[in-house]
Design an enzyme around this catalytic site. Structure first.
Site, PDB file in Angstrom:
ATOM      1  N   ASP A  41       0.784  -1.238   0.000  1.00 27.37           N
ATOM      2  CA  ASP A  41       0.000   0.000   0.000  1.00 27.37           C
ATOM      3  C   ASP A  41       0.819   1.292   0.000  1.00 27.37           C
ATOM      4  O   ASP A  41       1.801   1.401   0.733  1.00 27.37           O
ATOM      5  CB  ASP A  41      -0.873   0.074   1.260  1.00 27.37           C
ATOM      6  CG  ASP A  41      -1.612  -1.213   1.541  1.00 27.37           C
ATOM      7  OD1 ASP A  41      -1.575  -2.125   0.719  1.00 27.37           O
ATOM      8  OD2 ASP A  41      -2.232  -1.282   2.618  1.00 27.37           O
ATOM      9  N   GLN A  57       4.208   0.524   2.230  1.00 25.78           N
ATOM     10  CA  GLN A  57       4.344  -0.762   2.912  1.00 25.78           C
ATOM     11  C   GLN A  57       5.446  -1.538   2.208  1.00 25.78           C
ATOM     12  O   GLN A  57       5.414  -1.706   0.984  1.00 25.78           O
ATOM     13  CB  GLN A  57       3.020  -1.538   2.828  1.00 25.78           C
ATOM     14  CG  GLN A  57       1.929  -0.999   3.714  1.00 25.78           C
ATOM     15  CD  GLN A  57       2.178  -1.329   5.171  1.00 25.78           C
ATOM     16  OE1 GLN A  57       1.971  -2.442   5.600  1.00 25.78           O
ATOM     17  NE2 GLN A  57       2.631  -0.354   5.946  1.00 25.78           N
ATOM     18  N   SER A 101      -0.447  -0.132   7.442  1.00 22.59           N
ATOM     19  CA  SER A 101      -0.768   1.102   6.715  1.00 22.59           C
ATOM     20  C   SER A 101      -1.318   2.218   7.590  1.00 22.59           C
ATOM     21  O   SER A 101      -1.918   1.973   8.641  1.00 22.59           O
ATOM     22  CB  SER A 101      -1.788   0.795   5.626  1.00 22.59           C
ATOM     23  OG  SER A 101      -1.129   0.139   4.578  1.00 22.59           O
TER      24      SER A 101
HETATM   25  C1  FRU Z   1      -3.987  -3.750   2.449  1.00 18.86           C
HETATM   26  C2  FRU Z   1      -3.396  -4.198   3.772  1.00 18.86           C
HETATM   27  C3  FRU Z   1      -3.780  -3.265   4.904  1.00 18.86           C
HETATM   28  C4  FRU Z   1      -2.680  -3.479   5.902  1.00 18.86           C
HETATM   29  C5  FRU Z   1      -1.485  -3.659   4.996  1.00 18.86           C
HETATM   30  C6  FRU Z   1      -0.446  -4.597   5.525  1.00 18.86           C
HETATM   31  O1  FRU Z   1      -3.274  -4.224   1.363  1.00 18.86           O
HETATM   32  O2  FRU Z   1      -3.800  -5.522   4.076  1.00 18.86           O
HETATM   33  O3  FRU Z   1      -5.073  -3.478   5.433  1.00 18.86           O
HETATM   34  O4  FRU Z   1      -2.516  -2.401   6.773  1.00 18.86           O
HETATM   35  O5  FRU Z   1      -1.975  -4.145   3.768  1.00 18.86           O
HETATM   36  O6  FRU Z   1       0.695  -4.591   4.709  1.00 18.86           O
END
Ligand code: FRU
Length: 471
Positions: A41, A57, A101
């Site tokens: 993300d 991320q 995130s």
């Molecule tokens: C969405 C997600 C979010 C989470 C993150 C973890 O792709 O699953 O909900 O915070 O990725 O990497």
């Protein structure tokens, strides 16, 4: 693990991996991609003191999901980016399974991050803490610790805080799951980013006239746009229909009116943000000149992702191009930001005539505008195609995991297409942004062109785009 051990592993991962990743023929030329490892993300997208900051991320240690870090890039123009010091590493007990995130705001002149500290237990259960970190003068971030523990009455799936300021207060939307396993969006208020008050659930399954609508809604974002309010979110668990909801998880929006006093968000129908294959977990920010810009993740977990051929080269997934949002007749329009025109290498090449007579055009790193009124087909590097039959636009590609052809659909009256092409992605903007279709694809490196087919007239404007690596 301690910060020092993680940083030692990061050093090794970059020393051994970066050149290999850069040598991949599917390596993106101008989309943001991880130096090594897995990116998902977009996080903390903000413009502060004239510079754009985009966090992401990141698992820099392997091409899989896991205890996520926050990487950080910055840019003056959304096209030329530079690496910044890694912003967050999962070192503390309250975030030990990942700095998940979240978003960024400017508070007292400092970029402040609000993110989810994810904690998984060996019995499979988990908890989540919403945490703060603030910018230091050297560009690193200092953690301030959790400010919201797991709210009562929800499972451990609570994450992805998006924060903004309105009339002197901070507000947050937060993804959550109720004990009966339904997706909900929580709404909070704070005076100081430290003390948060839960005002209520403003959207989700069984709310605002919705029936069953998924077991979890990830990555909410709520913002005003052209006189209304838009909620972006990613519902998981919607059943596929013939032409809709064809991806494993959905990513879409509701248009409504946020009532800050009553903590209510009456809204209309759910629409998908992108009708293609890979577009998920988007995040927006408002720029100094009043534009609402969005990045999304050109990825989709849990299905084909970890079969991507780039994994041989030690990297996987990338960001979308930055898109500008607007609202017209209750529909969200998306257009590539105007800054992307900086990538065009010249004034481009123009051509008009019967589709089948059109010249083959470079399609590895290119932009193309097509005006059409009659049916035609466009094949892209023998790996994907777009076909318009007068009613339906069909995007077809070869699934890189199964080898099978798969399609996505848009119905309407087609007048123009704008395609943004990179080594392993295509983004299609229909009728000036009325709809979008996005896909990753992995053509053979020697297949470098697109071809038109059909007897209808097409009018084409084509540009080669410059490679724009991260500095
Ligand atoms: C969405 C997600 C979010 C989470 C993150 C973890 O792709 O699953 O909900 O915070 O990725 O990497």
């Amino acid at each position: 693990m301690s910060e020092v051990s993680l940083l030692k592993q990061l050093a090794r991962s970059l020393m051994t991996g970066q050149l290999i990743a850069a040598s991949d023929p599917h390596r993106q030329q101008w989309h943001l991609a991880p130096a090594v490892g897995l990116l998902n993300d977009p996080n903390g997208f903000i413009q502060a003191n004239g510079r754009y900051h985009l966090f992401y991320q990141w698992n820099p240690l392997a091409c899989r999901h896991g205890a996520k870090w926050w990487g950080h890039w910055s840019s003056a123009d959304l096209v030329h980016w530079q690496h910044e010091p890694v912003a967050l590493l999962p070192t503390e007990d309250y975030e030990i399974s990942g700095c998940y995130s979240g978003s960024a705001v400017q508070n007292n002149g400092k970029i402040t991050l609000i993110y989810t500290g994810n904690v998984k237990y060996t019995d499979g259960s988990r908890t989540a803490n919403q945490c703060l970190a603030e910018e230091m003068p050297d560009g690193t971030f200092r953690k301030l610790g959790p400010v919201i523990p797991l709210p009562e009455g929800y499972t451990g799936h609570v994450r992805d805080p998006k924060v903004w300021k309105h009339d002197g207060f901070w507000y947050m939307v937060l993804a959550a799951q109720s004990p009966d396993i339904k997706g909900k969006i929580l709404f909070y208020r704070s005076e100081d980013l430290q003390q948060w008050h839960l005002l209520g659930e403003i959207a989700g399954t069984y709310l605002n006239g919705l029936k069953e609508f998924g077991y979890m809604w990830e990555c909410p974002d709520l913002f005003p746009l052209d006189g209304q309010d838009v909620l972006l979110c990613c519902p998981q668990g919607l059943a596929a229909e013939k032409y809709r909801y064809l991806n494993l998880y959905q990513c879409g929006y509701f248009v409504g009116q946020l009532d800050y006093q009553q903590a209510k968000f009456p809204h209309g129908e759910f629409y998908e943000l992108d009708l293609g294959f890979e577009f998920y977990a988007p995040q927006t920010t408002e720029t100094a000149d009043g534009r609402r810009l969005m990045f999304g993740w050109l990825g989709m977990p849990d299905e084909n992702e970890l079969a991507q051929p780039t994994i041989k080269y030690g990297w996987v997934d990338c960001m979308s191009s930055p898109r500008e949002l607007s609202l017209r007749n209750g529909k969200l329009y998306q257009q590539p930001v105007k800054e992307l025109q900086l990538l065009r290498q010249s004034d481009g090449f123009r051509w008009q005539g019967s589709a089948q007579d059109a010249p083959e055009l470079a399609a590895v790193s290119a932009e193309i505008m097509v005006e059409v009124s009659q049916p035609f087909t466009l094949t892209l590097r023998d790996e994907a195609s777009m076909s318009w039959d007068g009613e339906c636009l069909i995007l077809t590609r070869r699934n890189w995991r199964t080898g099978e052809q798969e399609s996505r659909y848009w119905f309407g009256s087609l007048t123009s297409l704008q395609l943004l092409l990179d080594s392993s992605s295509l983004e299609v903007f229909i009728n000036g942004g009325e709809a979008c279709m996005t896909a990753r694809y992995f053509p053979s490196p020697e297949k470098r062109t697109l071809q038109f087919h059909g007897t209808g007239t097409v009018s084409i404007h084509h540009w080669l785009l410059s490679a724009c690596m991260i500095e």
